[in-house]
Write a protein that holds these residues in place. Sequence first.
Motif, PDB file in Angstrom:
ATOM      1  N   ASP A  87      -6.232  -1.582  -4.847  1.00 15.85           N
ATOM      2  CA  ASP A  87      -5.610  -2.065  -3.609  1.00 15.85           C
ATOM      3  C   ASP A  87      -6.527  -3.097  -2.961  1.00 15.85           C
ATOM      4  O   ASP A  87      -7.506  -2.752  -2.323  1.00 15.85           O
ATOM      5  N   GLU A  88      -6.209  -4.349  -3.140  1.00 15.33           N
ATOM      6  CA  GLU A  88      -6.977  -5.477  -2.607  1.00 15.33           C
ATOM      7  C   GLU A  88      -8.465  -5.387  -2.944  1.00 15.33           C
ATOM      8  O   GLU A  88      -9.318  -5.324  -2.062  1.00 15.33           O
TER       9      GLU A  88
ATOM     10  N   GLN B 243      -7.640   0.250  -0.002  1.00 11.44           N
ATOM     11  CA  GLN B 243      -7.744  -1.019   0.722  1.00 11.44           C
ATOM     12  C   GLN B 243      -8.823  -0.928   1.804  1.00 11.44           C
ATOM     13  O   GLN B 243      -9.687  -1.793   1.892  1.00 11.44           O
TER      14      GLN B 243
ATOM     15  N   THR C 266       0.836  -1.206   0.000  1.00  2.01           N
ATOM     16  CA  THR C 266       0.000   0.000   0.000  1.00  2.01           C
ATOM     17  C   THR C 266       0.867   1.250   0.000  1.00  2.01           C
ATOM     18  O   THR C 266       0.546   2.245  -0.662  1.00  2.01           O
TER      19      THR C 266
HETATM   20 MG   LIG Z   1      -2.010  -2.703   2.170  1.00  2.73          MG
END
Ligand SMILES: [Mg+2]
Lengths: 362, 283
Positions: free
Chosen positions: B203-204, B114, B46
């Motif tokens: 992000d994810e 995220q 991240t």
């Molecule tokens: Mg992360």
Amino acid sequence: MSTKKKTAWNAGLIAALLILLFLLEQVLPSSSMLFTVLKKGAIYALVAVSMNLLNGFTGLFSLGQAGFMLLGAYTYAIFTIPVESRNSVYQYFDGGIIQFTLPVPVALIAGGIVAAVFAYLIGLPVLRLKSDYLAIATLGFAEIIRAVFQWDKLGPITNGSNLLRNFPSFRSVIFPFVAAGICIALIVMLINSTYGRAFKAIRDDEIAAEAMGINLAHHKRLAFVISSFFAGISGGLLAMYQTTIQASMFKSAMTYEILLIVVIGGIGSVTGSCISSFLFIACSEWWLRFLDNENLYIGGFHVPLLRPGFRKVVFAVVIMAVVLFYRQGIMGTREFSVEGISNFFKKKLSGKKEKKGGSSRE
Amino acid sequence: MSKENVLKVENVTMQFGGVIAVDNMNLEVDKGEIVSLIGPNGAGKTTAFNVITGVYAPTNGAVYYKGNKIIQNYPQGKMKKLYRGENPMTYTGQHAIAPTPDKITRLGIARTFQNIRLFKSQTVFENILIAKHMLRTSNIFTATFKLNGKEEARMRRESEELLHLMELDDVRDEPATSLPYGKQRHLEIARALATKPELLLLDEPAAGMNPQETLELTRFIGRIRDDFGLTIFMIEHHMDLVMEISDRIYVLDFGKPIAEGTPEEVRNNPRVIEAYLGGAQDE
Ligand SMILES: [Mg+2]
Ligand SMILES: Nc1ncnc2c1ncn2[C@@H]1O[C@H](COP(=O)(O)OP(=O)(O)OP(=O)(O)O)[C@@H](O)[C@H]1O
């Protein structure tokens, strides 16, 4: 409801309101407290909405409202005092250095512009920092500007700590309603535009707003400058209402009053600010007056506790209760609208029909 | 496909005080690729995204977008003494380039978060509409006085289209945060797409999704890459998803890239198995 229908309804309501005000003025004596409340309420509604634009819609906490109102009020007064009465107003400063006048609407707008320019300059350094700094900086600004305007050296312009008077004022309640109404309408149009959406995005989540390509510094500055512009105009209107002004009027207590109006009305609700402004002014100036009357008898009973100033105690308690039990204010972030009301009644009507069937979700 | 570089991260080190979160990272993403960044928790994935999107200025290193240098920094001030990363002299003396995140987005790099960051007081539709603001040609006066009718209509139409694409029509006017987790992630992608990016950083995107939802998302990501001509750079923990759609994978461990290659190569890389895949299977 279609946009056209909505516009028609709103136009109708505004016309009805103005006619009602006009009729009231024909019927009631002009000294009636009602007019005091309506005039001051309209002006406070404007400054409350301008504060709400910043605090409620953009999430920036500013405490400079009184300072920007002072700038607007002084600009208005300085540029509208008739040339022939300048000698008596600026008696200690040889009639002052400004020897011309501007038309009233121009002077009001000039007041807004002066306030906006100051906001821009304050905003340049401060809006880059975390938002708490804005509250401190604007509070400090308001205090400093009040002192500066009382400074003798600036007397030829500001008349020092002496009163400014003799500038044009209004007699009819229609004037502040129309002026504040136009300004509030402009703010509402701004809030409903793509810029208003960007302001709300910044309020909700600065990091996400920035990731959506919204330039934080630019938009915060816009909101701050526009809010201050309208605070300046409301300062001009307040000067007209009071008929005389003095820098010492614009204390930080004034800002707190406006903040209270915003909180009670609902942070993020324009109509909330308007409603609460009238209620606030009515309570503080009118409805609670009887509490100051030491010799109030109900039948033969002498009501205890009442004495001059008791009104303020009760008022404080009422406000505390409102803030404690109505966290969201009267309106929360909702708005009072023609559409909302028509939907409400539609629901009520259809709700009644459904009631027999059992549960109706509300 | 001829290789056209979209993103290049060059010697990027991100040091917070004494903690090196990203350590001399080098990577490239080419046009039309789907590239994944994987690695254990706290590996610095991240943080790498935050550097690329301008949230943090890197301590050292540079980032290029479509061949143009968009970010550059070297250890300055207190960091001069504190810096423990590599290549400190490479960029010293050149001027630092530190654009704000909004500028990066306007260049054409959009991202999702995220820890979902939707505009919580806004509806699903408004969340997308807000992202259209940066593409405006109106100014504050034309917008306030509704002289930008055409543009406003276009913003709304395009937002509706994205809503439809993400299958969010039926929750159009719900508050964004009332949606279930998976839908909120969809909305974040829709919002990022609304800025018309060329490079999308996810992000994810599958965090908190069940296998069925993850499978759908996998197909979906492939589809938007083709439909929008996107380049996608993504952080993800779901190995099925990563292995299925990635063209290439970078593996990060303790801030350092330890492996790079096709899914096949990465799967069989002993260092990766040791550092990451082995551990993940135990979880
Ligand atoms: Mg992360
Ligand atoms: N702003 C910050 N200040 C100090 N340390 C930070 C900061 N941001 C991240 N870190 C540290 O950098 C390291 C990497 O964090 P990062 O969030 O990038 O990991 P990640 O690979 O995304 O992990 P995860 O899989 O849990 O999301 C962590 O040790 C974290 O504590």
